[in-house]
Design a protein around this motif. Structure first.
Motif, PDB file in Angstrom:
ATOM      1  N   GLU A  30     -10.984  -0.128  -6.757  1.00 13.19           N
ATOM      2  CA  GLU A  30     -11.118  -1.116  -5.623  1.00 13.19           C
ATOM      3  C   GLU A  30      -9.926  -1.021  -5.449  1.00 13.19           C
ATOM      4  O   GLU A  30      -9.787  -0.283  -4.067  1.00 13.19           O
ATOM      5  CB  GLU A  30     -11.710  -2.655  -6.901  1.00 13.19           C
ATOM      6  N   ASP A  54      -6.523   2.180   2.747  1.00 16.97           N
ATOM      7  CA  ASP A  54      -7.087   1.274   3.969  1.00 16.97           C
ATOM      8  C   ASP A  54      -5.386   0.313   4.377  1.00 16.97           C
ATOM      9  O   ASP A  54      -5.437   0.401   5.672  1.00 16.97           O
ATOM     10  CB  ASP A  54      -8.404  -0.023   3.904  1.00 16.97           C
ATOM     11  N   LEU A  55      -5.450  -0.235   3.392  1.00 18.77           N
ATOM     12  CA  LEU A  55      -3.815  -1.393   4.223  1.00 18.77           C
ATOM     13  C   LEU A  55      -2.611  -0.398   4.786  1.00 18.77           C
ATOM     14  O   LEU A  55      -2.147  -0.933   5.752  1.00 18.77           O
ATOM     15  CB  LEU A  55      -3.758  -1.898   3.076  1.00 18.77           C
ATOM     16  N   ILE A  56      -2.172   1.021   4.264  1.00 17.63           N
ATOM     17  CA  ILE A  56      -1.500   1.378   4.053  1.00 17.63           C
ATOM     18  C   ILE A  56      -1.564   1.963   6.537  1.00 17.63           C
ATOM     19  O   ILE A  56      -0.613   1.548   6.694  1.00 17.63           O
ATOM     20  CB  ILE A  56      -1.753   2.740   3.050  1.00 17.63           C
ATOM     21  N   GLU A  89       1.799   7.921  -2.153  1.00 16.85           N
ATOM     22  CA  GLU A  89       1.825   7.828  -2.853  1.00 16.85           C
ATOM     23  C   GLU A  89       0.677   7.864  -3.804  1.00 16.85           C
ATOM     24  O   GLU A  89       0.053   9.310  -2.931  1.00 16.85           O
ATOM     25  CB  GLU A  89       0.791   6.083  -1.787  1.00 16.85           C
ATOM     26  N   GLN A 129     -11.143  -1.402 -11.870  1.00 16.27           N
ATOM     27  CA  GLN A 129     -10.125  -2.438 -10.181  1.00 16.27           C
ATOM     28  C   GLN A 129      -8.820  -1.128 -10.205  1.00 16.27           C
ATOM     29  O   GLN A 129      -8.692  -1.387  -8.890  1.00 16.27           O
ATOM     30  CB  GLN A 129      -9.392  -3.534 -11.084  1.00 16.27           C
ATOM     31  N   GLY A 143     -14.661  -0.487   5.662  1.00 14.24           N
ATOM     32  CA  GLY A 143     -13.078  -0.254   4.761  1.00 14.24           C
ATOM     33  C   GLY A 143     -12.466  -1.201   4.514  1.00 14.24           C
ATOM     34  O   GLY A 143     -11.199  -1.532   4.052  1.00 14.24           O
ATOM     35  N   LEU A 148       6.912   1.564   1.385  1.00 16.31           N
ATOM     36  CA  LEU A 148       5.601   0.259   0.576  1.00 16.31           C
ATOM     37  C   LEU A 148       5.748  -0.898  -0.213  1.00 16.31           C
ATOM     38  O   LEU A 148       5.014  -1.563  -0.467  1.00 16.31           O
ATOM     39  CB  LEU A 148       4.530   1.341   0.218  1.00 16.31           C
ATOM     40  N   TYR A 177     -10.415 -11.250   2.373  1.00 17.11           N
ATOM     41  CA  TYR A 177     -10.127 -12.023   1.223  1.00 17.11           C
ATOM     42  C   TYR A 177     -10.830 -13.952   1.595  1.00 17.11           C
ATOM     43  O   TYR A 177     -10.267 -14.162   1.993  1.00 17.11           O
ATOM     44  CB  TYR A 177      -9.100 -12.536   0.464  1.00 17.11           C
ATOM     45  N   PHE A 222      -2.853   7.845  -5.819  1.00 13.61           N
ATOM     46  CA  PHE A 222      -4.199   7.072  -6.126  1.00 13.61           C
ATOM     47  C   PHE A 222      -4.737   7.287  -7.307  1.00 13.61           C
ATOM     48  O   PHE A 222      -6.294   6.650  -7.385  1.00 13.61           O
ATOM     49  CB  PHE A 222      -5.213   7.365  -4.693  1.00 13.61           C
ATOM     50  N   LYS A 281     -11.104  -5.248   3.890  1.00 16.75           N
ATOM     51  CA  LYS A 281     -11.755  -5.905   3.511  1.00 16.75           C
ATOM     52  C   LYS A 281     -11.287  -7.659   3.921  1.00 16.75           C
ATOM     53  O   LYS A 281      -9.609  -7.696   3.901  1.00 16.75           O
ATOM     54  CB  LYS A 281     -10.803  -6.429   1.895  1.00 16.75           C
ATOM     55  N   GLY A 293       5.833  -5.808   1.888  1.00 16.62           N
ATOM     56  CA  GLY A 293       5.649  -4.487   1.833  1.00 16.62           C
ATOM     57  C   GLY A 293       3.895  -4.463   1.241  1.00 16.62           C
ATOM     58  O   GLY A 293       3.446  -5.407   0.634  1.00 16.62           O
ATOM     59  N   THR A 294       4.072  -3.310   1.891  1.00 14.34           N
ATOM     60  CA  THR A 294       2.019  -2.864   1.959  1.00 14.34           C
ATOM     61  C   THR A 294       1.666  -2.557   0.785  1.00 14.34           C
ATOM     62  O   THR A 294       0.369  -3.168  -0.141  1.00 14.34           O
ATOM     63  CB  THR A 294       1.828  -1.615   2.452  1.00 14.34           C
ATOM     64  N   GLY A 295       2.660  -1.930  -0.442  1.00 13.27           N
ATOM     65  CA  GLY A 295       2.631  -1.156  -1.318  1.00 13.27           C
ATOM     66  C   GLY A 295       2.435  -2.899  -2.995  1.00 13.27           C
ATOM     67  O   GLY A 295       1.392  -3.077  -3.511  1.00 13.27           O
ATOM     68  N   THR A 296       3.180  -3.604  -1.634  1.00 16.68           N
ATOM     69  CA  THR A 296       3.885  -4.871  -2.729  1.00 16.68           C
ATOM     70  C   THR A 296       2.193  -5.476  -2.905  1.00 16.68           C
ATOM     71  O   THR A 296       1.437  -6.420  -3.635  1.00 16.68           O
ATOM     72  CB  THR A 296       4.773  -5.945  -2.617  1.00 16.68           C
ATOM     73  N   ARG A 353      -9.050   2.040  -2.825  1.00 17.83           N
ATOM     74  CA  ARG A 353      -9.685   1.734  -1.873  1.00 17.83           C
ATOM     75  C   ARG A 353      -8.622   0.908  -0.849  1.00 17.83           C
ATOM     76  O   ARG A 353      -8.087   0.844   0.342  1.00 17.83           O
ATOM     77  CB  ARG A 353     -10.780   1.914  -1.683  1.00 17.83           C
ATOM     78  N   THR A 354      -8.380  -0.115  -0.923  1.00 16.70           N
ATOM     79  CA  THR A 354      -7.850  -1.779   0.046  1.00 16.70           C
ATOM     80  C   THR A 354      -6.186  -0.430  -0.497  1.00 16.70           C
ATOM     81  O   THR A 354      -5.981  -0.535   1.256  1.00 16.70           O
ATOM     82  CB  THR A 354      -7.688  -2.729  -1.296  1.00 16.70           C
ATOM     83  N   ALA A 355      -5.820  -0.096  -0.781  1.00 20.16           N
ATOM     84  CA  ALA A 355      -4.522   0.878  -0.888  1.00 20.16           C
ATOM     85  C   ALA A 355      -4.701   1.403   0.080  1.00 20.16           C
ATOM     86  O   ALA A 355      -3.478   1.400   1.333  1.00 20.16           O
ATOM     87  CB  ALA A 355      -4.462   1.449  -2.369  1.00 20.16           C
ATOM     88  N   TYR A 375      -0.844  -5.066  -1.945  1.00 21.73           N
ATOM     89  CA  TYR A 375      -2.514  -4.091  -2.401  1.00 21.73           C
ATOM     90  C   TYR A 375      -2.492  -5.056  -3.824  1.00 21.73           C
ATOM     91  O   TYR A 375      -3.771  -4.604  -4.668  1.00 21.73           O
ATOM     92  CB  TYR A 375      -3.117  -2.718  -1.939  1.00 21.73           C
ATOM     93  N   GLU A 392      -9.071  -9.697  -9.534  1.00 24.46           N
ATOM     94  CA  GLU A 392      -9.380  -9.232 -11.405  1.00 24.46           C
ATOM     95  C   GLU A 392      -9.386 -10.479 -12.056  1.00 24.46           C
ATOM     96  O   GLU A 392     -10.172 -11.167 -12.433  1.00 24.46           O
ATOM     97  CB  GLU A 392      -7.956  -8.618 -11.945  1.00 24.46           C
ATOM     98  N   TYR A 406      -3.982  -7.532   6.066  1.00 20.76           N
ATOM     99  CA  TYR A 406      -2.695  -7.149   7.098  1.00 20.76           C
ATOM    100  C   TYR A 406      -2.442  -8.774   8.489  1.00 20.76           C
ATOM    101  O   TYR A 406      -0.775  -8.771   8.728  1.00 20.76           O
ATOM    102  CB  TYR A 406      -3.022  -6.033   8.699  1.00 20.76           C
ATOM    103  N   GLN A 456      -3.545   0.546   8.095  1.00 20.67           N
ATOM    104  CA  GLN A 456      -4.046  -0.355   8.824  1.00 20.67           C
ATOM    105  C   GLN A 456      -1.801  -0.638   9.643  1.00 20.67           C
ATOM    106  O   GLN A 456      -1.728  -1.081  10.542  1.00 20.67           O
ATOM    107  CB  GLN A 456      -3.640  -2.008   8.396  1.00 20.67           C
ATOM    108  N   THR A 457      -1.372  -0.744   8.906  1.00 19.44           N
ATOM    109  CA  THR A 457       0.088  -0.787   8.748  1.00 19.44           C
ATOM    110  C   THR A 457       1.578   0.150   8.706  1.00 19.44           C
ATOM    111  O   THR A 457       2.446  -0.374   9.403  1.00 19.44           O
ATOM    112  CB  THR A 457       0.852  -1.931   7.411  1.00 19.44           C
TER     113      THR A 457
END
Lengths: 106, 349
Positions: B67, B74-76, B51, B64, A72, B106, A76, B53, A74, A47-50, B70-72, A52, A60, A30, B78-79
């Motif tokens: 990983e 969480d991030l969703i 979405e 990947q 949970g 998204l 970076y 997963f 993370k 966007g969020t999807g963009t 889980r990131t996804a 992550y 990677e 965020y 959070q926003t």
């Protein structure tokens, strides 16, 4: 650095550039979105999807790494390789801009 | 409250859920992709997103992907998105209030939209049909085995019906996958715009299509693109006359001018564009612009009404009986009848 990475990230998309910029200091999902939105004065709204999708790809390719993980969430940060590519992109953009200015005028 | 609905389009589904929210119903559960459960709430302007997963049947998800998963999620959260329901296909339904800061989707850039669309396409066009084909193979081998051992044709007939069903489902899955891919590559705004301007139309004769296009032209719409049976229009102030050209019409014209059209004998599947080039050259000289191609590679041209000339006025046989799934059905029935008769005759001898 692998040539494959060079080819893939040179030139780099805007969102990649700004994400790497946001991760010169440790930051989380965020926080990155907020940083980019404020820096570009709302011009780029990730966007969020963009985000992550991109974070996954950058991890990677080892341009960023996960500093730590707390419930949970993370955090970076940019890697050495990421730093090099970012500086390269900045140089490329400067040259591109200069060329454009010369022909188009300021 | 429970509602039953079936959607092939994700954006249609989201639009419907949002309209339910406006009436004061919030999604609370979804079963089998068709049974929607709602709970009462304050009518509100919400946005939904779906979405998934777990877009992979292969049990060996890449590191990947795990990983990213889980990131996804969480991030969703959070926003500001809230998870309201999940279905058996591991799709998660998220909802949040519509805000004015532009974060109502998204995915908001071309690249990530395309990546997501690709995941769905791989699932519906490759992985799902693969699984269905595997089941069909197993069932067929099984019935052949039974038929050899027991010489009972009954099971073979069951297998035939089963195979037909599986093949039908696979084709349906593939078509659906292609549609979802094209849909998800657009933003919701683009999709709405396109839906407003596109129309489904099937025609039996070429004159029908031209009449239809001229009608649309009177309504200030000009044709932009054609995908399958869907025609996409754009508002236009200019008025045009539409023309079409087919390979046979071209050959006829050339014959009249005592020229011969050189066939490309290597082009067995008729996918080459040799005749397109000849036709477009001719059209350019007449001042016409290319619009698009429709069924069977037929070219559509248009020309501003003021400069319109008469051209190619007897193009017929645009769509013949060789269109759609009818010929397959016809061929199947025909062949089956012929073989059946031959078998019966041989039985009698």
């Amino acid at each position: 650095m692998e040539e494959k990475l060079q080819k893939k990230y040179c030139p780099m998309t805007e969102t990649t550039f700004y994400t790497l910029l946001a991760l010169l200091e440790p930051n989380h999902g965020y926080g990155i979105m907020k940083f980019v939105r404020e820096l570009t004065e709302e011009r780029i709204k990730m966007g969020t999807g963009t985000l992550y999708t991109m974070l996954g790809r950058l991890v990677e390719d080892e341009l960023i790494y996960i500093v730590n993980e707390e419930d949970g969430k993370k955090t970076y940060q940019i890697t050495e390789d990421g730093h090099i590519l970012l500086k390269q992109e900045q140089e490329r953009l400067k040259k591109q801009c200069e060329n454009g200015e010369r022909i188009l005028g300021e | 409250m429970v509602k039953w609905k079936f959607f092939t389009s994700m954006y249609e589904e989201i639009e419907w859920l949002e309209s339910m929210a406006r009436q004061g119903w919030m999604l609370s559960d979804i079963n089998l992709g068709v049974r929607y459960t709602f709970t009462q709430c304050e009518p509100a302007e919400m946005v939904y997103e779906v979405e998934n997963f777990a877009l992979s049947f292969s049990k060996n998800a890449k590191k990947q992907e795990l990983e990213a998963q889980r990131t996804a999620s969480d991030l969703i959260e959070q926003t500001g998105w809230k998870l309201v329901a999940r279905d058996e296909g591991m799709s998660s339904y998220y909802v949040k209030e519509r805000t004015n800061d532009g974060y109502n989707e998204l995915y908001d850039d071309v690249e990530s939209r395309r990546l997501r669309a690709e995941k769905y396409r791989t699932l519906y066009c490759i992985e799902q049909p693969k699984e269905l084909m595997k089941l069909t193979l197993i069932m067929t081998i099984f019935s052949i085995f039974i038929a050899l051992v027991d010489f009972d044709r009954g099971f073979l007939i069951f297998d035939l019906v089963y195979t037909l069903l599986m093949v039908g489902m696979s084709l349906y899955s593939i078509y659906g996958g292609e549609l979802i891919y094209r849909e998800l590559c657009m933003s919701r705004a683009e999709w709405k715009e396109r839906k407003k301007n596109s129309m489904k139309y099937t025609f039996k004769r070429s004159e029908d299509l031209l009449t239809y296009l001229q009608q649309r032209d009177k309504a200030d719409l000009k044709l932009v693109e054609c995908e399958g049976n869907t025609y996409i229009f754009e508002p236009s102030r200019e008025h045009y006359r539409y023309y079409m050209d087919t390979k046979s019409a071209l050959k006829q014209r050339m014959k009249q001018k005592r020229q011969k059209y050189q066939e490309d004998w290597k082009d067995m599947n008729q996918i080459g564009t040799r005749w397109h080039e000849v036709s477009m050259q001719e059209a350019k000289e007449l001042g016409m612009e290319v619009v698009c191609t429709v069924k069977n590679g037929t070219l559509i041209y248009r020309c501003p009404e003021s400069k319109a000339v008469d051209w190619n006025t007897n193009v017929t046989k645009l769509t013949g009986p060789l269109d759609g799934w009818m010929p397959y059905l016809g061929a199947g029935v025909g062949l089956g009848a012929v073989l059946g008769i031959i078998w019966a005759i041989m039985d009698m001898m």
